[in-house]
Enzyme design. Structure first.
Site, PDB file in Angstrom:
ATOM      1  N   ALA A  94       2.241  12.063  11.248  1.00 46.52           N
ATOM      2  CA  ALA A  94       1.961  13.195  10.779  1.00 46.52           C
ATOM      3  C   ALA A  94       0.591  13.288   9.843  1.00 46.52           C
ATOM      4  O   ALA A  94       0.450  12.118   9.365  1.00 46.52           O
ATOM      5  CB  ALA A  94       3.228  13.588   9.790  1.00 46.52           C
ATOM      6  N   CYS A 154       1.219   6.249   0.945  1.00 45.63           N
ATOM      7  CA  CYS A 154       1.900   7.450   1.495  1.00 45.63           C
ATOM      8  C   CYS A 154       2.807   7.805   0.388  1.00 45.63           C
ATOM      9  O   CYS A 154       3.045   9.060   0.274  1.00 45.63           O
ATOM     10  CB  CYS A 154       2.495   7.002   2.718  1.00 45.63           C
ATOM     11  SG  CYS A 154       3.315   5.425   2.884  1.00 45.63           S
ATOM     12  N   ARG A 172     -19.311  11.546  10.140  1.00 46.93           N
ATOM     13  CA  ARG A 172     -20.368  10.943  10.609  1.00 46.93           C
ATOM     14  C   ARG A 172     -20.468  11.351  12.125  1.00 46.93           C
ATOM     15  O   ARG A 172     -21.350  11.366  12.777  1.00 46.93           O
ATOM     16  CB  ARG A 172     -20.458   9.666  10.664  1.00 46.93           C
ATOM     17  CG  ARG A 172     -19.188   8.891  11.275  1.00 46.93           C
ATOM     18  CD  ARG A 172     -18.995   7.386  10.932  1.00 46.93           C
ATOM     19  NE  ARG A 172     -17.968   6.869  11.442  1.00 46.93           N
ATOM     20  CZ  ARG A 172     -17.615   5.527  11.436  1.00 46.93           C
ATOM     21  NH1 ARG A 172     -18.391   4.804  10.666  1.00 46.93           N
ATOM     22  NH2 ARG A 172     -16.285   5.088  11.903  1.00 46.93           N
ATOM     23  N   TYR A 218      -6.991  11.196   8.614  1.00 45.04           N
ATOM     24  CA  TYR A 218      -5.966  11.695   7.792  1.00 45.04           C
ATOM     25  C   TYR A 218      -5.986  11.613   6.384  1.00 45.04           C
ATOM     26  O   TYR A 218      -5.714  12.479   5.761  1.00 45.04           O
ATOM     27  CB  TYR A 218      -4.739  11.025   8.484  1.00 45.04           C
ATOM     28  CG  TYR A 218      -4.363   9.645   8.093  1.00 45.04           C
ATOM     29  CD1 TYR A 218      -3.417   9.400   6.922  1.00 45.04           C
ATOM     30  CD2 TYR A 218      -4.708   8.696   8.913  1.00 45.04           C
ATOM     31  CE1 TYR A 218      -3.122   8.048   6.789  1.00 45.04           C
ATOM     32  CE2 TYR A 218      -4.483   7.405   8.736  1.00 45.04           C
ATOM     33  CZ  TYR A 218      -3.641   7.099   7.564  1.00 45.04           C
ATOM     34  OH  TYR A 218      -3.460   5.757   7.244  1.00 45.04           O
ATOM     35  N   ILE A 219      -6.753  10.386   5.935  1.00 49.08           N
ATOM     36  CA  ILE A 219      -6.818  10.226   4.490  1.00 49.08           C
ATOM     37  C   ILE A 219      -7.734  11.278   3.934  1.00 49.08           C
ATOM     38  O   ILE A 219      -7.505  11.882   3.014  1.00 49.08           O
ATOM     39  CB  ILE A 219      -7.013   8.888   4.164  1.00 49.08           C
ATOM     40  CG1 ILE A 219      -6.054   7.846   4.449  1.00 49.08           C
ATOM     41  CG2 ILE A 219      -7.509   8.630   2.646  1.00 49.08           C
ATOM     42  CD1 ILE A 219      -6.396   6.479   4.359  1.00 49.08           C
ATOM     43  N   HIS A 224      18.205  30.504  14.107  1.00 53.99           N
ATOM     44  CA  HIS A 224      17.282  31.790  13.899  1.00 53.99           C
ATOM     45  C   HIS A 224      17.670  32.260  12.469  1.00 53.99           C
ATOM     46  O   HIS A 224      18.757  32.200  12.061  1.00 53.99           O
ATOM     47  CB  HIS A 224      17.453  32.746  15.005  1.00 53.99           C
ATOM     48  CG  HIS A 224      16.715  34.039  14.626  1.00 53.99           C
ATOM     49  ND1 HIS A 224      15.221  34.048  14.993  1.00 53.99           N
ATOM     50  CD2 HIS A 224      17.083  35.227  14.178  1.00 53.99           C
ATOM     51  CE1 HIS A 224      15.059  35.117  14.450  1.00 53.99           C
ATOM     52  NE2 HIS A 224      15.764  36.150  14.241  1.00 53.99           N
ATOM     53  N   GLY A 281     -13.391  11.732   8.597  1.00 54.83           N
ATOM     54  CA  GLY A 281     -12.896  12.788   9.325  1.00 54.83           C
ATOM     55  C   GLY A 281     -11.221  12.463   9.582  1.00 54.83           C
ATOM     56  O   GLY A 281     -10.599  13.140  10.519  1.00 54.83           O
ATOM     57  N   LYS A 335       1.098   9.599  -2.393  1.00 52.38           N
ATOM     58  CA  LYS A 335       0.122  10.822  -2.004  1.00 52.38           C
ATOM     59  C   LYS A 335       1.010  11.813  -1.600  1.00 52.38           C
ATOM     60  O   LYS A 335       0.690  13.010  -1.852  1.00 52.38           O
ATOM     61  CB  LYS A 335      -0.570  10.131  -0.568  1.00 52.38           C
ATOM     62  CG  LYS A 335      -1.228  11.271  -0.057  1.00 52.38           C
ATOM     63  CD  LYS A 335      -1.430  10.897   1.523  1.00 52.38           C
ATOM     64  CE  LYS A 335      -0.157  10.983   2.148  1.00 52.38           C
ATOM     65  NZ  LYS A 335      -0.154  10.346   3.385  1.00 52.38           N
ATOM     66  N   THR A 354       0.702  -1.455   0.026  1.00 51.97           N
ATOM     67  CA  THR A 354       0.011   0.071   0.162  1.00 51.97           C
ATOM     68  C   THR A 354       0.747   1.255  -0.124  1.00 51.97           C
ATOM     69  O   THR A 354       0.849   2.291  -0.689  1.00 51.97           O
ATOM     70  CB  THR A 354      -0.740   0.053   1.378  1.00 51.97           C
ATOM     71  OG1 THR A 354      -2.011  -0.993   1.031  1.00 51.97           O
ATOM     72  CG2 THR A 354      -1.641   1.568   1.202  1.00 51.97           C
ATOM     73  N   CYS A 355       1.896   1.344   0.840  1.00 52.98           N
ATOM     74  CA  CYS A 355       2.361   2.591   1.176  1.00 52.98           C
ATOM     75  C   CYS A 355       3.139   2.955  -0.126  1.00 52.98           C
ATOM     76  O   CYS A 355       2.909   4.034  -0.802  1.00 52.98           O
ATOM     77  CB  CYS A 355       3.833   2.270   2.047  1.00 52.98           C
ATOM     78  SG  CYS A 355       4.906   3.825   2.160  1.00 52.98           S
ATOM     79  N   GLU A 365      -6.031  14.569   4.349  1.00 53.20           N
ATOM     80  CA  GLU A 365      -5.297  15.003   3.081  1.00 53.20           C
ATOM     81  C   GLU A 365      -5.598  15.264   1.875  1.00 53.20           C
ATOM     82  O   GLU A 365      -4.937  15.956   0.900  1.00 53.20           O
ATOM     83  CB  GLU A 365      -4.069  13.720   3.279  1.00 53.20           C
ATOM     84  CG  GLU A 365      -3.450  13.782   4.434  1.00 53.20           C
ATOM     85  CD  GLU A 365      -2.558  12.495   4.531  1.00 53.20           C
ATOM     86  OE1 GLU A 365      -1.575  12.406   5.510  1.00 53.20           O
ATOM     87  OE2 GLU A 365      -2.856  11.361   4.250  1.00 53.20           O
ATOM     88  N   ALA A 403      -1.431 -16.434  -2.434  1.00 51.93           N
ATOM     89  CA  ALA A 403      -1.067 -17.678  -1.692  1.00 51.93           C
ATOM     90  C   ALA A 403      -2.137 -17.706  -0.453  1.00 51.93           C
ATOM     91  O   ALA A 403      -2.567 -16.775  -0.087  1.00 51.93           O
ATOM     92  CB  ALA A 403       0.202 -17.680  -1.228  1.00 51.93           C
ATOM     93  N   GLU A 445      12.885  26.860  15.721  1.00 51.43           N
ATOM     94  CA  GLU A 445      13.248  27.562  16.994  1.00 51.43           C
ATOM     95  C   GLU A 445      12.099  27.816  17.953  1.00 51.43           C
ATOM     96  O   GLU A 445      12.507  27.881  19.361  1.00 51.43           O
ATOM     97  CB  GLU A 445      13.843  28.690  16.635  1.00 51.43           C
ATOM     98  CG  GLU A 445      13.125  29.919  16.303  1.00 51.43           C
ATOM     99  CD  GLU A 445      13.794  31.300  16.117  1.00 51.43           C
ATOM    100  OE1 GLU A 445      14.674  31.857  16.967  1.00 51.43           O
ATOM    101  OE2 GLU A 445      13.614  31.987  15.101  1.00 51.43           O
TER     102      GLU A 445
END
Length: 450
Positions: free
Chosen positions: A344, A49, A200, A179-180, A439, A177, A52, A43-44, A183, A116, A444
């Protein structure tokens, strides 16, 4: 290893966890085979990910090109070509798939490009009819998008299909609702689609700190994304012109050009033959394992999303590594620590977090200190963009130890990776205070909390 079997390890599923486990086991000297019915990478790499994040990069240019004006750049004739980005992403996915296959080949792992199933004690049968045996079996088949049951659900797409759209929908409804959902809402919105999120409940990203959730909701609405809460599907009707008439609870029927569901994922266990040897599964269909990824059957293990422990690619990779080292390596067995895992959301702007939320910390620790920085990144100030970032640090008042860091703002995931090391290591607020700031940076703020 036991020569009575064809292989020392047979892995079902060549995703991130399965590939890592197979490669490491082979490096330890095991005779390893992998069966993958779709594409090596899982999947990744193939439909998650990695592609995406490439779309996220593409979407960011919409605002970057607009902001560039304030930095002195004049860009004539800009336009967006969805097909070009889509095809570029798929080209790189194919490249990565080849690298994953090459990794297995370099470690002399036998790859069966077919389905398999477990058909007996230590026995696996391939779709071609070939029967092999293995001393150990690892299940790493991952999970797939959940499609809710309702009239007309055959007309929806999932994140799987979103990467392959012929054209961008003018109006898209995204159900969910998590992360997918958030995003892809950000991605499609930046590409010029009119995006509506239907959830929902009344909460997005419920596992994240409330302040970050609220900030993302506010920013998303300013960007033009519409949110419908307490809204579930009643039915979808495909109309003569191809548009979809969608009826949600509490809402008038509305037309969309596409409907995407991102309402959770379910473990891929169907047809694996788990019942043939009595592998235990849970209420959601997940394979039940112990801390060492072992099932109730002594020689069968499972890692990754199919176990529904922590559905994150790096976690699956660690589980695969730990399994291979523990079963085939020379050292002592060890388990993966699933606590304090950083994560994230690649929304617009992105969210990153590690450790306890403020609510979780108050409930578990009682006396805590909360430090917060609410600011406009310098780039946004120059660009005239009012979007504000928010950083939070949660500290155990009893010992000054940092138990959580939560961020929303540009590059938050990049900053969080280093910050997560400090939280995992148990560093204190005083340790951060003693660190000189770099900085000017957004990062920072983490050492300037007062």
């Amino acid at each position: 290893m036991a020569d009575a079997y064809d292989f020392d390890l047979f892995t079902i599923g060549a995703g991130s966890g399965g590939v890592r486990a197979s490669r490491v086991a082979a490096a330890h000297g095991a005779r390893v085979a992998v069966a993958e019915e779709y594409r090596v990478g899982g999947t990744c790499v193939i439909r998650g990910c990695v592609p995406k994040k490439m779309l996220v990069y593409g979407a960011h240019f919409a605002e970057d090109l607009e902001d560039a004006k304030s930095f002195g750049w004049t860009i004539e004739g800009k336009r967006f070509d969805w097909a070009r980005l889509r095809d570029s992403v798929q080209t790189d996915v194919t490249r990565l798939e080849g690298l994953y296959g090459q990794t297995l080949s370099n470690h002399k792992v036998t790859v069966f490009n077919e389905r398999a199933a477990i058909t007996g004690d230590h026995q696996i049968t391939l779709a071609s009819g070939k029967v092999v045996t293995a001393a150990h079996i690892l299940i790493a088949t991952g999970a797939r998008p959940l499609i809710p049951e309702f009239p007309g659900n055959e007309h929806v797409i999932t994140s799987n299909e979103a990467f392959h759209l012929d054209t961008l929908p003018r109006r898209i409804l995204i159900a969910g609702g998590g992360y997918i959902a958030n995003e892809f809402a950000g991605i499609f919105n930046e590409f010029g689609c009119k995006v509506t999120i239907a959830n929902r409940s009344d909460t997005i990203l419920r596992s994240y700190d409330a302040a970050l959730r609220d900030r993302l909701l506010q920013i998303s609405m300013v960007k033009g994304i519409t949110f419908l809460f307490h809204a579930e599907f009643e039915h979808i009707e495909k109309q003569a012109d191809g548009t979809l008439l969608v009826k949600l609870t509490g809402q008038e029927a509305c037309e969309y050009d596409a409907v995407m569901v991102a309402t959770g994922r379910v473990p891929n266990i169907e047809g694996l033959g788990l019942e043939a040897v009595g592998v235990e599964t849970g209420k959601k269909g997940e394979i039940v394992v112990d801390a060492f990824s072992k099932t109730n059957i002594d020689y069968i293990y499972a890692v990754g999303d199919v176990t529904d422990r922590v559905q994150l690619t790096p976690v699956a990779i660690r589980e695969g590594q730990a399994f291979a080292d523990s079963v085939f390596g020379p050292g002592e067995p060890y388990a993966v620590d699933h606590s304090c895992v950083p994560s994230a959301v690649f929304s617009h702007p992105p969210i990153a977090a590690v450790g306890l939320t403020e609510s979780e910390a108050r409930n578990s620790l009682g006396n805590i200190k909360v430090y917060q920085a609410d600011f406009r990144p310098m780039k946004n100030v120059v660009a005239g963009r009012n979007e504000r970032s928010l950083y939070k640090m949660i500290v155990d008042a009893a010992n000054d130890r940092i138990v959580g860091i939560h961020m929303i703002g540009p590059d938050s995931p990049e900053i969080m990776q280093a910050a997560a090391i400090a939280v995992k290591a148990g560093l204190t607020k005083a340790d951060f205070d003693a660190t000189v700031a770099i900085h000017p940076t957004m990062a920072e703020e983490l050492v300037l909390f007062k």
